[in-house]
Design a protein around this motif. Structure first.
Motif, PDB file in Angstrom:
ATOM      1  N   GLY A 272       0.796  -1.225   0.000  1.00  0.00           N
ATOM      2  CA  GLY A 272       0.000   0.000   0.000  1.00  0.00           C
ATOM      3  C   GLY A 272       0.817   1.258   0.000  1.00  0.00           C
ATOM      4  N   VAL A 273       2.128   1.165  -0.038  1.00  0.00           N
ATOM      5  CA  VAL A 273       2.972   2.353  -0.043  1.00  0.00           C
ATOM      6  C   VAL A 273       3.602   2.513  -1.412  1.00  0.00           C
ATOM      7  CG1 VAL A 273       4.980   3.459   0.978  1.00  0.00           C
ATOM      8  CG2 VAL A 273       3.443   2.153   2.418  1.00  0.00           C
ATOM      9  N   ALA A 274       3.505   3.720  -1.960  1.00  0.00           N
ATOM     10  CA  ALA A 274       4.055   3.970  -3.289  1.00  0.00           C
ATOM     11  C   ALA A 274       5.562   3.807  -3.274  1.00  0.00           C
ATOM     12  CB  ALA A 274       3.693   5.380  -3.750  1.00  0.00           C
ATOM     13  N   GLY A 275       6.079   3.097  -4.230  1.00  0.00           N
ATOM     14  CA  GLY A 275       7.513   2.892  -4.290  1.00  0.00           C
ATOM     15  C   GLY A 275       8.179   3.811  -5.267  1.00  0.00           C
ATOM     16  N   GLY A 276       9.399   3.442  -5.637  1.00  0.00           N
ATOM     17  CA  GLY A 276      10.126   4.195  -6.656  1.00  0.00           C
ATOM     18  C   GLY A 276      10.554   5.562  -6.187  1.00  0.00           C
ATOM     19  N   PRO A 277      10.522   6.499  -7.110  1.00  0.00           N
ATOM     20  CA  PRO A 277      11.125   7.812  -6.832  1.00  0.00           C
ATOM     21  C   PRO A 277      10.186   8.840  -6.219  1.00  0.00           C
ATOM     22  CG  PRO A 277      10.516   7.657  -9.134  1.00  0.00           C
ATOM     23  CD  PRO A 277      10.122   6.347  -8.507  1.00  0.00           C
ATOM     24  N   TRP A 278       9.019   8.445  -5.723  1.00  0.00           N
ATOM     25  CA  TRP A 278       8.091   9.451  -5.209  1.00  0.00           C
ATOM     26  C   TRP A 278       8.662  10.333  -4.100  1.00  0.00           C
ATOM     27  CZ3 TRP A 278       3.886  11.882  -6.716  1.00  0.00           C
ATOM     28  CH2 TRP A 278       3.158  11.350  -7.780  1.00  0.00           C
ATOM     29  N   PRO A 279       9.523   9.849  -3.208  1.00  0.00           N
ATOM     30  CA  PRO A 279      10.136  10.771  -2.235  1.00  0.00           C
ATOM     31  C   PRO A 279      10.880  11.908  -2.918  1.00  0.00           C
ATOM     32  CG  PRO A 279      10.515   8.500  -1.594  1.00  0.00           C
ATOM     33  CD  PRO A 279       9.930   8.451  -2.967  1.00  0.00           C
ATOM     34  N   PHE A 280      11.575  11.606  -4.023  1.00  0.00           N
ATOM     35  CA  PHE A 280      12.310  12.629  -4.748  1.00  0.00           C
ATOM     36  C   PHE A 280      11.358  13.551  -5.510  1.00  0.00           C
ATOM     37  CE2 PHE A 280      14.928   8.801  -4.436  1.00  0.00           C
ATOM     38  CZ  PHE A 280      16.011   9.302  -3.728  1.00  0.00           C
ATOM     39  N   VAL A 281      10.235  12.990  -5.955  1.00  0.00           N
ATOM     40  CA  VAL A 281       9.232  13.802  -6.651  1.00  0.00           C
ATOM     41  C   VAL A 281       8.672  14.864  -5.709  1.00  0.00           C
ATOM     42  CG1 VAL A 281       6.961  13.758  -7.754  1.00  0.00           C
ATOM     43  CG2 VAL A 281       8.621  11.952  -8.240  1.00  0.00           C
ATOM     44  N   LEU A 282       8.278  14.450  -4.511  1.00  0.00           N
ATOM     45  CA  LEU A 282       7.702  15.394  -3.558  1.00  0.00           C
ATOM     46  C   LEU A 282       8.737  16.419  -3.102  1.00  0.00           C
ATOM     47  CD1 LEU A 282       5.459  13.043  -1.377  1.00  0.00           C
ATOM     48  CD2 LEU A 282       4.837  14.383  -3.392  1.00  0.00           C
ATOM     49  N   ALA A 283       9.979  15.950  -2.885  1.00  0.00           N
ATOM     50  CA  ALA A 283      11.043  16.888  -2.509  1.00  0.00           C
ATOM     51  C   ALA A 283      11.309  17.872  -3.647  1.00  0.00           C
ATOM     52  CB  ALA A 283      12.313  16.117  -2.158  1.00  0.00           C
ATOM     53  N   GLY A 284      11.257  17.389  -4.888  1.00  0.00           N
ATOM     54  CA  GLY A 284      11.441  18.275  -6.029  1.00  0.00           C
ATOM     55  C   GLY A 284      10.314  19.275  -6.153  1.00  0.00           C
ATOM     56  N   TRP A 285       9.085  18.831  -5.895  1.00  0.00           N
ATOM     57  CA  TRP A 285       7.933  19.733  -5.908  1.00  0.00           C
ATOM     58  C   TRP A 285       8.145  20.873  -4.915  1.00  0.00           C
ATOM     59  CZ3 TRP A 285       2.421  17.431  -4.561  1.00  0.00           C
ATOM     60  CH2 TRP A 285       1.464  18.460  -4.580  1.00  0.00           C
ATOM     61  N   LEU A 286       8.735  20.576  -3.779  1.00  0.00           N
ATOM     62  CA  LEU A 286       8.944  21.588  -2.748  1.00  0.00           C
ATOM     63  C   LEU A 286      10.145  22.486  -3.041  1.00  0.00           C
ATOM     64  CD1 LEU A 286       8.251  22.746   0.061  1.00  0.00           C
ATOM     65  CD2 LEU A 286       9.674  20.947   1.053  1.00  0.00           C
ATOM     66  N   LEU A 287      11.240  21.903  -3.506  1.00  0.00           N
ATOM     67  CA  LEU A 287      12.504  22.637  -3.561  1.00  0.00           C
ATOM     68  C   LEU A 287      12.917  23.123  -4.950  1.00  0.00           C
ATOM     69  CD1 LEU A 287      14.561  20.385  -1.116  1.00  0.00           C
ATOM     70  CD2 LEU A 287      13.398  22.546  -0.607  1.00  0.00           C
ATOM     71  N   LEU A 288      12.452  22.479  -6.002  1.00  0.00           N
ATOM     72  CA  LEU A 288      12.855  22.921  -7.342  1.00  0.00           C
ATOM     73  C   LEU A 288      12.323  24.307  -7.705  1.00  0.00           C
ATOM     74  CD1 LEU A 288      12.676  19.679  -9.532  1.00  0.00           C
ATOM     75  CD2 LEU A 288      14.713  21.011  -8.924  1.00  0.00           C
ATOM     76  N   PRO A 289      11.058  24.644  -7.432  1.00  0.00           N
ATOM     77  CA  PRO A 289      10.571  25.968  -7.831  1.00  0.00           C
ATOM     78  C   PRO A 289      11.388  27.142  -7.307  1.00  0.00           C
ATOM     79  CG  PRO A 289       8.721  24.551  -7.377  1.00  0.00           C
ATOM     80  CD  PRO A 289       9.949  23.789  -6.947  1.00  0.00           C
ATOM     81  N   PRO A 290      11.717  27.206  -5.996  1.00  0.00           N
ATOM     82  CA  PRO A 290      12.536  28.350  -5.562  1.00  0.00           C
ATOM     83  C   PRO A 290      13.922  28.347  -6.184  1.00  0.00           C
ATOM     84  CG  PRO A 290      12.262  26.771  -3.770  1.00  0.00           C
ATOM     85  CD  PRO A 290      11.316  26.374  -4.849  1.00  0.00           C
ATOM     86  N   GLY A 291      14.536  27.160  -6.337  1.00  0.00           N
ATOM     87  CA  GLY A 291      15.861  27.097  -6.958  1.00  0.00           C
ATOM     88  C   GLY A 291      15.831  27.524  -8.410  1.00  0.00           C
ATOM     89  N   LEU A 292      14.836  27.062  -9.148  1.00  0.00           N
ATOM     90  CA  LEU A 292      14.733  27.423 -10.557  1.00  0.00           C
ATOM     91  C   LEU A 292      14.351  28.885 -10.735  1.00  0.00           C
ATOM     92  CD1 LEU A 292      12.947  24.226 -11.925  1.00  0.00           C
ATOM     93  CD2 LEU A 292      15.340  24.888 -12.236  1.00  0.00           C
ATOM     94  N   LEU A 293      13.487  29.401  -9.860  1.00  0.00           N
ATOM     95  CA  LEU A 293      13.108  30.810  -9.959  1.00  0.00           C
ATOM     96  C   LEU A 293      14.306  31.711  -9.684  1.00  0.00           C
ATOM     97  CD1 LEU A 293      10.560  32.532 -10.491  1.00  0.00           C
ATOM     98  CD2 LEU A 293      10.266  32.682  -8.018  1.00  0.00           C
ATOM     99  N   LEU A 294      15.140  31.310  -8.741  1.00  0.00           N
ATOM    100  CA  LEU A 294      16.357  32.073  -8.465  1.00  0.00           C
ATOM    101  C   LEU A 294      17.309  32.005  -9.653  1.00  0.00           C
ATOM    102  CD1 LEU A 294      17.588  33.730  -6.154  1.00  0.00           C
ATOM    103  CD2 LEU A 294      18.721  31.657  -5.359  1.00  0.00           C
TER     104      LEU A 294
END
Length: 474
Positions: free
Chosen positions: A254-276
């Protein structure tokens, strides 16, 4: 939880007065379709889809509550999809906790009661991750079509919302790469069009200062709405990503595997880094409100961390939500005050105690749209105004340039500007202030609304000429 988030947003829709950005929405949406297209060719072209929606919405009225209601609904939609995404990734408990954390964020209260497209962008972003999960779960054609539509909505709600899309690429894999790429490419067409329009109008954001790495220290406060809660949630977010990754490695049922931890972390951290990065490589564009789309990721990661607690997770969830609300209660109060949007025009109207034949001059011509909106009694004479309609290519109004001649028949003039007292009374920050002084007026009264940038209201009275001073009273 969707209802809770919607209610939290809706509770502030009629409290704080509209600010300049929201009044710009009213100005744009109130124009004809041809007028909106003319405006889009000069400024705010990337807001055109939102303005089109609001064009039809405001036909039913322009009351504060009505203008902000769509944003509150968008927050509720975002919370619903966030809860279901949490269920898909971990458990119902994780989804509910994540949506509850999302609902108590002061940023949700702010942008959920804000007549701009930021709440729409957050809802579209959550929908895009939810739709991508469904498409990867069962790669049917209709699911990929829904994903493409969700991406198109992300691109249409706010130009910089597209900065979350690189996080989707962590989920690309050989079996679905072609269909995922096709849906992503089709959905990004609006971003290309609106991006080209926005690049041609970058002069309109020349006011944005260049930012540096220090923005990372302020990012927790920006995402959550207050520093204490932001730091707490970021600690939980790191724990949530780590726990999701560990659970995936164990292949828990019942727990999503694969790269989803990195997906959620990217959702949080990529926008400010890319905007900068865009700010330094193209033109300064780093503005905190452009990153509200990261708030759902912060809440969901925190929800995953709390849901993974082995014993008494419900108790832990209640504690986290209550503690989070306690850390942010003052911010919730602040955004619901009359001056919650830092541009308190009703306060300015109360300060202006007009006498017959008083004049008024605006330091920024677009300010008069707010005074037109809120004024319910006789106003001073708007001596510089030359027309009722705003400029076709902007939000300012046509004005006469001969201030001295316009004030010739007046002995008192109220001057209002956006910003502090110092910004208008010292140096050459506000041209109209100096022009009023040159017309023979001196400062008699100055008041500021309190929070920055705020509004400054001043009263200037005409100086007596030497002959009048010698003559004295009759």
């Amino acid at each position: 939880m969707a209802s809770l988030a919607g209610i939290a947003a809706l509770s502030g829709t009629g409290s704080a007065t509209l600010n300049g950005d929201e009044l710009a929405t009213v100005s744009a949406a109130s124009r004809s379709l041809a007028g909106m297209w003319e405006l889009a060719q000069h400024i705010d072209g990337h807001f055109l889809p939102y303005y089109l929606f609001m064009h039809f919405w405001v036909k039913a009225g322009t009351a504060e509550l009505w203008l902000r209601f769509p944003s509150a609904v968008a927050i509720a939609v975002a919370a619903w999809f966030l809860a279901d995404l949490g269920r898909r990734l971990h458990s119902v408990r994780a989804g509910v906790i994540g949506a509850a954390v999302f609902a108590i964020l002061p940023t949700v209260s702010y942008y959920g009661a804000f007549a701009r497209s930021y709440a729409f962008a957050a809802a579209a972003v959550v929908l895009s991750f939810w739709a991508l999960h469904r498409a990867l779960e069962r790669p049917a054609g209709r699911r990929w079509m829904l994903y493409g539509v969700a991406v198109a909505l992300v691109c249409s709600t706010h130009l910089f919302a597209v900065l979350v899309l690189p996080a989707h690429l962590f989920l690309a894999r050989r079996g679905v790469l072609t269909r995922m790429a096709a849906a992503l490419a089709a959905g990004c067409v609006p971003a290309v069009v609106l991006g080209l329009i926005g690049y041609g109008e970058r002069h309109a954001i020349s006011w944005i200062p260049q930012r540096g790495p220090e923005v990372w220290l302020k990012f927790p406060k920006m995402a959550a709405g207050t520093t204490g809660l932001g730091v707490l949630l970021f600690v939980l977010a790191v724990a949530g990503a780590a726990l999701l990754w560990a659970a995936a490695r164990r292949r828990d049922t019942g727990v999503a595997g694969g790269p989803w931890p990195f997906v959620l972390a990217g959702w949080l951290l990529l926008p400010p880094g890319l905007l900068l990065a865009v700010s330094h490589l193209v033109t300064p564009v780093y503005v905190d409100r452009y990153l509200f789309v990261t708030a759902p990721a912060l809440a969901l990661l925190a929800g995953l961390a709390v849901a993974a607690i082995p014993r008494f997770p419900v108790v832990a969830a209640v504690v986290v939500v209550l503690l989070g609300f306690g850390l942010s209660v003052q911010e919730h109060v602040d955004v619901r005050e009359e001056n919650g949007r830092f541009e308190n025009i009703p306060w300015a109207l109360r300060v202006i105690k007009a006498e017959p034949d008083d004049a008024i001059v605006y330091g920024q011509s677009q300010l008069r749209s707010g005074f037109d909106y809120y004024a319910d009694s006789l106003m001073p004479v708007d001596v510089l105004r030359t027309g009722d309609a705003p400029d076709p290519g902007g939000f300012g109004y046509p004005e006469r340039s001969d201030v001295s001649a316009a004030l010739r028949q007046h002995d008192r003039v109220w001057v209002v500007w956006r910003g502090t007292k110092k910004s208008g009374l010292e140096g050459d920050g506000i041209d109209r202030v100096e022009e009023v002084r040159q017309a023979g007026f001196e400062l008699d009264l100055a008041k500021h609304s309190g929070d920055l940038p705020g509004l400054t209201v001043t009263l200037f009275t005409r100086q007596a000429t030497p002959r009048q001073q010698e003559a004295g009273p009759a």
